[in-house]
Design a protein around this motif. Structure first.
Motif, PDB file in Angstrom:
ATOM      1  N   ARG A  11       0.812  -1.097   0.019  1.00 36.73           N
ATOM      2  CA  ARG A  11       0.005  -0.087  -0.014  1.00 36.73           C
ATOM      3  C   ARG A  11       0.922   1.238   0.018  1.00 36.73           C
ATOM      4  NH1 ARG A  11      -4.780   0.764   4.177  1.00 36.73           N
ATOM      5  NH2 ARG A  11      -5.741   2.902   3.786  1.00 36.73           N
ATOM      6  N   HIS A  18      -1.698   5.393  -6.655  1.00 38.48           N
ATOM      7  CA  HIS A  18      -3.053   5.524  -6.291  1.00 38.48           C
ATOM      8  C   HIS A  18      -3.526   7.003  -6.457  1.00 38.48           C
ATOM      9  CE1 HIS A  18      -6.556   5.891  -3.801  1.00 38.48           C
ATOM     10  NE2 HIS A  18      -6.760   4.812  -4.316  1.00 38.48           N
ATOM     11  N   THR A  31     -17.265  12.156 -10.583  1.00 38.36           N
ATOM     12  CA  THR A  31     -17.726  12.149  -9.143  1.00 38.36           C
ATOM     13  C   THR A  31     -18.271  13.581  -8.920  1.00 38.36           C
ATOM     14  OG1 THR A  31     -15.529  12.621  -8.338  1.00 38.36           O
ATOM     15  CG2 THR A  31     -16.348  10.256  -8.608  1.00 38.36           C
ATOM     16  N   TYR A 126      -5.915  -7.493  -6.961  1.00 38.13           N
ATOM     17  CA  TYR A 126      -5.736  -6.546  -5.782  1.00 38.13           C
ATOM     18  C   TYR A 126      -6.102  -5.238  -6.356  1.00 38.13           C
ATOM     19  CZ  TYR A 126      -3.119  -3.127  -3.296  1.00 38.13           C
ATOM     20  OH  TYR A 126      -2.632  -2.098  -2.584  1.00 38.13           O
ATOM     21  N   ILE A 127      -5.715  -4.627  -7.500  1.00 36.75           N
ATOM     22  CA  ILE A 127      -5.912  -3.265  -7.670  1.00 36.75           C
ATOM     23  C   ILE A 127      -7.345  -3.009  -8.094  1.00 36.75           C
ATOM     24  CG2 ILE A 127      -5.129  -3.434 -10.161  1.00 36.75           C
ATOM     25  CD1 ILE A 127      -4.099  -0.716  -9.929  1.00 36.75           C
ATOM     26  N   LEU A 130      -9.881  -4.472  -4.637  1.00 34.19           N
ATOM     27  CA  LEU A 130      -9.610  -3.836  -3.530  1.00 34.19           C
ATOM     28  C   LEU A 130     -10.026  -2.321  -3.707  1.00 34.19           C
ATOM     29  CD1 LEU A 130      -9.175  -5.793  -1.288  1.00 34.19           C
ATOM     30  CD2 LEU A 130      -6.644  -4.289  -0.945  1.00 34.19           C
ATOM     31  N   GLY A 131      -9.670  -1.934  -4.840  1.00 29.33           N
ATOM     32  CA  GLY A 131     -10.139  -0.741  -5.332  1.00 29.33           C
ATOM     33  C   GLY A 131     -11.760  -0.341  -5.208  1.00 29.33           C
ATOM     34  N   SER A 134     -13.102  -0.055  -2.069  1.00 27.99           N
ATOM     35  CA  SER A 134     -12.872   1.303  -1.328  1.00 27.99           C
ATOM     36  C   SER A 134     -13.163   2.287  -2.028  1.00 27.99           C
ATOM     37  CB  SER A 134     -11.079   1.299  -1.219  1.00 27.99           C
ATOM     38  OG  SER A 134     -10.691   0.074  -0.871  1.00 27.99           O
ATOM     39  N   GLY A 135     -12.509   3.114  -2.846  1.00 27.56           N
ATOM     40  CA  GLY A 135     -13.122   4.177  -3.716  1.00 27.56           C
ATOM     41  C   GLY A 135     -14.328   4.014  -4.444  1.00 27.56           C
ATOM     42  N   HIS A 138     -17.443   4.955  -3.167  1.00 30.06           N
ATOM     43  CA  HIS A 138     -17.747   6.599  -3.308  1.00 30.06           C
ATOM     44  C   HIS A 138     -18.176   6.696  -4.646  1.00 30.06           C
ATOM     45  CE1 HIS A 138     -16.866  10.694  -3.120  1.00 30.06           C
ATOM     46  NE2 HIS A 138     -15.712  10.515  -4.199  1.00 30.06           N
ATOM     47  N   ILE A 139     -17.462   6.198  -5.749  1.00 33.30           N
ATOM     48  CA  ILE A 139     -17.788   6.537  -6.960  1.00 33.30           C
ATOM     49  C   ILE A 139     -19.253   6.064  -7.288  1.00 33.30           C
ATOM     50  CG2 ILE A 139     -17.368   5.981  -9.480  1.00 33.30           C
ATOM     51  CD1 ILE A 139     -14.520   5.849  -8.588  1.00 33.30           C
ATOM     52  N   LYS A 170     -11.938  -6.563   3.282  1.00 28.14           N
ATOM     53  CA  LYS A 170     -10.223  -5.986   2.787  1.00 28.14           C
ATOM     54  C   LYS A 170      -9.318  -6.430   4.143  1.00 28.14           C
ATOM     55  CE  LYS A 170     -12.009  -1.835   2.040  1.00 28.14           C
ATOM     56  NZ  LYS A 170     -12.003  -0.503   1.961  1.00 28.14           N
ATOM     57  N   ARG A 174      -6.002  -8.489   3.098  1.00 24.93           N
ATOM     58  CA  ARG A 174      -4.689  -8.096   3.395  1.00 24.93           C
ATOM     59  C   ARG A 174      -3.802  -8.951   3.976  1.00 24.93           C
ATOM     60  NH1 ARG A 174      -7.212  -2.685   4.575  1.00 24.93           N
ATOM     61  NH2 ARG A 174      -7.054  -1.713   2.784  1.00 24.93           N
ATOM     62  N   ASN A 201      -4.658   2.069 -15.594  1.00 24.69           N
ATOM     63  CA  ASN A 201      -5.639   2.883 -15.166  1.00 24.69           C
ATOM     64  C   ASN A 201      -5.737   4.276 -15.508  1.00 24.69           C
ATOM     65  OD1 ASN A 201      -7.840   1.032 -13.652  1.00 24.69           O
ATOM     66  ND2 ASN A 201      -5.842   0.145 -12.977  1.00 24.69           N
ATOM     67  N   PHE A 205      -8.224   6.544 -17.999  1.00 25.40           N
ATOM     68  CA  PHE A 205      -8.928   7.871 -17.564  1.00 25.40           C
ATOM     69  C   PHE A 205      -8.521   8.857 -18.418  1.00 25.40           C
ATOM     70  CE2 PHE A 205      -8.945   6.072 -13.105  1.00 25.40           C
ATOM     71  CZ  PHE A 205     -10.240   5.407 -13.170  1.00 25.40           C
TER      72      PHE A 205
HETATM   73  C1  HEM Z   1     -12.746   8.756  -6.709  1.00 20.21           C
HETATM   74  C2  HEM Z   1     -11.515   7.843  -6.780  1.00 20.21           C
HETATM   75  C3  HEM Z   1     -11.116   7.041  -5.631  1.00 20.21           C
HETATM   76  C4  HEM Z   1     -11.142   7.419  -4.427  1.00 20.21           C
HETATM   77  C5  HEM Z   1     -11.906   8.446  -3.728  1.00 20.21           C
HETATM   78  C6  HEM Z   1     -10.314   6.067  -3.731  1.00 20.21           C
HETATM   79  C7  HEM Z   1     -10.102   6.083  -2.344  1.00 20.21           C
HETATM   80  C8  HEM Z   1      -9.726   5.145  -1.781  1.00 20.21           C
HETATM   81  C9  HEM Z   1      -9.554   4.757  -0.285  1.00 20.21           C
HETATM   82  C10 HEM Z   1     -10.178   5.728   0.774  1.00 20.21           C
HETATM   83  C11 HEM Z   1      -8.971   3.802   0.050  1.00 20.21           C
HETATM   84  C12 HEM Z   1      -8.372   3.168   1.345  1.00 20.21           C
HETATM   85  C13 HEM Z   1      -9.603   2.262   2.015  1.00 20.21           C
HETATM   86  C14 HEM Z   1      -9.409   1.465   3.056  1.00 20.21           C
HETATM   87  O1  HEM Z   1      -8.163   1.766   3.663  1.00 20.21           O
HETATM   88  O2  HEM Z   1     -10.055   0.591   3.360  1.00 20.21           O
HETATM   89  C15 HEM Z   1      -8.487   3.188  -1.291  1.00 20.21           C
HETATM   90  C16 HEM Z   1      -7.723   2.113  -1.480  1.00 20.21           C
HETATM   91  C17 HEM Z   1      -7.541   1.600  -2.614  1.00 20.21           C
HETATM   92  N1  HEM Z   1      -7.691   2.032  -3.912  1.00 20.21           N
HETATM   93 FE1  HEM Z   1      -8.560   3.796  -4.371  1.00 20.21          FE
HETATM   94  N2  HEM Z   1      -9.771   5.279  -4.668  1.00 20.21           N
HETATM   95  C18 HEM Z   1     -10.295   5.877  -5.861  1.00 20.21           C
HETATM   96  C19 HEM Z   1      -9.816   5.424  -6.887  1.00 20.21           C
HETATM   97  C20 HEM Z   1      -9.087   4.254  -7.273  1.00 20.21           C
HETATM   98  C21 HEM Z   1      -8.542   3.487  -8.375  1.00 20.21           C
HETATM   99  C22 HEM Z   1      -8.734   4.380  -9.766  1.00 20.21           C
HETATM  100  C23 HEM Z   1      -7.992   2.478  -8.215  1.00 20.21           C
HETATM  101  C24 HEM Z   1      -7.265   1.591  -9.122  1.00 20.21           C
HETATM  102  C25 HEM Z   1      -7.974   1.088 -10.124  1.00 20.21           C
HETATM  103  C26 HEM Z   1      -7.787   2.159  -6.758  1.00 20.21           C
HETATM  104  C27 HEM Z   1      -7.236   1.239  -6.010  1.00 20.21           C
HETATM  105  C28 HEM Z   1      -7.259   1.196  -4.850  1.00 20.21           C
HETATM  106  C29 HEM Z   1      -6.625   0.097  -4.117  1.00 20.21           C
HETATM  107  C30 HEM Z   1      -6.098  -1.080  -4.733  1.00 20.21           C
HETATM  108  C31 HEM Z   1      -6.767   0.304  -2.727  1.00 20.21           C
HETATM  109  C32 HEM Z   1      -6.337  -0.569  -1.573  1.00 20.21           C
HETATM  110  C33 HEM Z   1      -5.113  -0.133  -1.117  1.00 20.21           C
HETATM  111  C34 HEM Z   1      -4.478  -0.910  -0.026  1.00 20.21           C
HETATM  112  O3  HEM Z   1      -5.113  -0.851   1.385  1.00 20.21           O
HETATM  113  O4  HEM Z   1      -3.535  -1.746  -0.232  1.00 20.21           O
HETATM  114  N3  HEM Z   1      -8.526   3.397  -6.347  1.00 20.21           N
HETATM  115  N4  HEM Z   1      -8.964   4.126  -2.122  1.00 20.21           N
END
Ligand code: HEM
Length: 221
Positions: A11, A18, A31, A126-127, A130-131, A134-135, A138-139, A170, A174, A201, A205
C-alpha cells in the motif's frame, strides 16, 4: 528490513500511483456530476473489457496454490457489467460498445501477465477489487446521485451483494497477501505489476477524458 507487513508495504509503495489515479480529471468530472450518462457509460464499457480479461484469467487461476485463494465468486463483476450495459445501451449492447484504446491495452496486459505468473495475477486482482471495495463505493454513490443509475439499474457494478462488510473483507484480503509464501523477488514482481496496472488505469482515464472532451460533454482534457 522493515517491520511492516507485506500488505502495508504494498500500500505504501503504491500510494503515489493511487493518488495519481484518483486525481485524474475524468475521475473528478465523473464524481462531481460534470458528465452526462454517455460519459459515464464509456467507463462501464471500459470496465467490461478489463473485467472480461481479469475474470477470464481468474478461471485459469482457481486451482493455483498461490493465486487460487484470491479467486472468489463474490467478487465477480462481469454479469453486473453486462446488466448495466444492457440498461445503458439496450439489448444490442455488445455491438454498441466502443471501448477506448487504453482499455484494450490494459486487457491485453492482464491476459499476458497472468498467463506468465500468479504473482502478476494477484497484482491485477488486488488493484481492481480492493479499489472497487474502497473508492469504488464512493464512485457508486456519486454516479447514483448525478446520473440516475443505481445498484438495480445501470450501476450494479458498484454493489457487492455477497460482501456485506467490505472492511472485514479487505482486512481478510490483506491477511491473505501477508500469508503469501513469496520471497523478496516475488513480492517485487507483484508490487511492480501493481504499478504497471495503475499506469493502465491512468491511461484509461486519459482516453476517457479525451473522449468526453471531444464529444463536448465536459471540459476534461
Ligand atoms: C474517486 C476515486 C478514488 C477514491 C476516492 C479512492 C479512495 C480510496 C480509499 C479511501 C482507500 C482506502 C480504503 C481502506 O483503507 O479501506 C482506497 C484504497 C484503494 N484504492 Fe482507491 N480510490 C479511488 C480510485 C481508485 C482507483 C482508480 C484505483 C485503481 C484502479 C484504486 C485502487 C485502490 C486500491 C488497490 C486500494 C487498496 C489499497 C491498500 O489498502 O492496499 N482506487 N481508495
Amino acid at each position: 528490513m522493515s517491520s511492516q507487513t507485506f500488505a502495508a508495504r504494498l500500500r505504501a509503495e503504491t500510494r503515489d500511483a493511487h493518488q495519481s489515479a484518483e486525481s485524474q480529471r475524468y475521475v473528478s468530472a465523473l464524481t462531481s456530476g460534470e458528465l452526462d450518462v454517455a460519459g459515464y457509460t464509456a467507463l462501464v464499457v471500459a470496465h467490461h473489457v478489463i473485467y472480461a480479461a481479469l475474470e477470464g484469467a481468474a478461471e485459469t487461476m482457481r486451482d493455483d496454490p498461490l493465486a487460487g485463494p484470491f479467486v472468489d465468486d463474490a467478487l465477480t463483476r462481469l454479469p453486473a457489467l453486462a446488466a448495466d450495459l444492457r440498461f445503458l445501451l439496450g439489448p444490442r449492447w455488445r455491438e454498441a460498445m466502443e471501448p477506448v484504446p487504453a482499455a484494450a491495452a490494459y486487457a491485453a496486459r492482464i491476459t499476458s501477465a497472468c498467463a506468465a505468473s500468479p504473482e502478476r495475477f494477484i497484482a491485477h486482482h488486488y488493484i481492481r477489487y480492493l479499489g472497487d471495495l474502497s473508492g469504488g463505493r464512493h464512485i457508486g454513490r456519486c454516479v447514483a446521485r448525478y446520473y440516475g443509475v443505481t445498484g438495480e439499474a445501470g450501476a450494479s457494478f458498484y454493489s457487492f451483494p455477497r460482501i456485506t462488510d467490505p472492511k472485514s473483507y479487505k482486512d481478510a484480503y490483506r491477511a491473505r497477501l501477508d500469508a503469501l509464501p513469496l520471497d523478496d523477488a516475488g513480492r517485487s514482481v507483484l508490487r511492480d505489476e501493481v504499478l504497471v496496472a495503475y499506469e493502465h488505469n491512468i491511461a484509461v482515464f486519459t482516453d476517457l477524458g479525451r473522449l468526453v472532451a471531444a464529444s463536448g460533454r465536459e471540459g476534461a482534457a
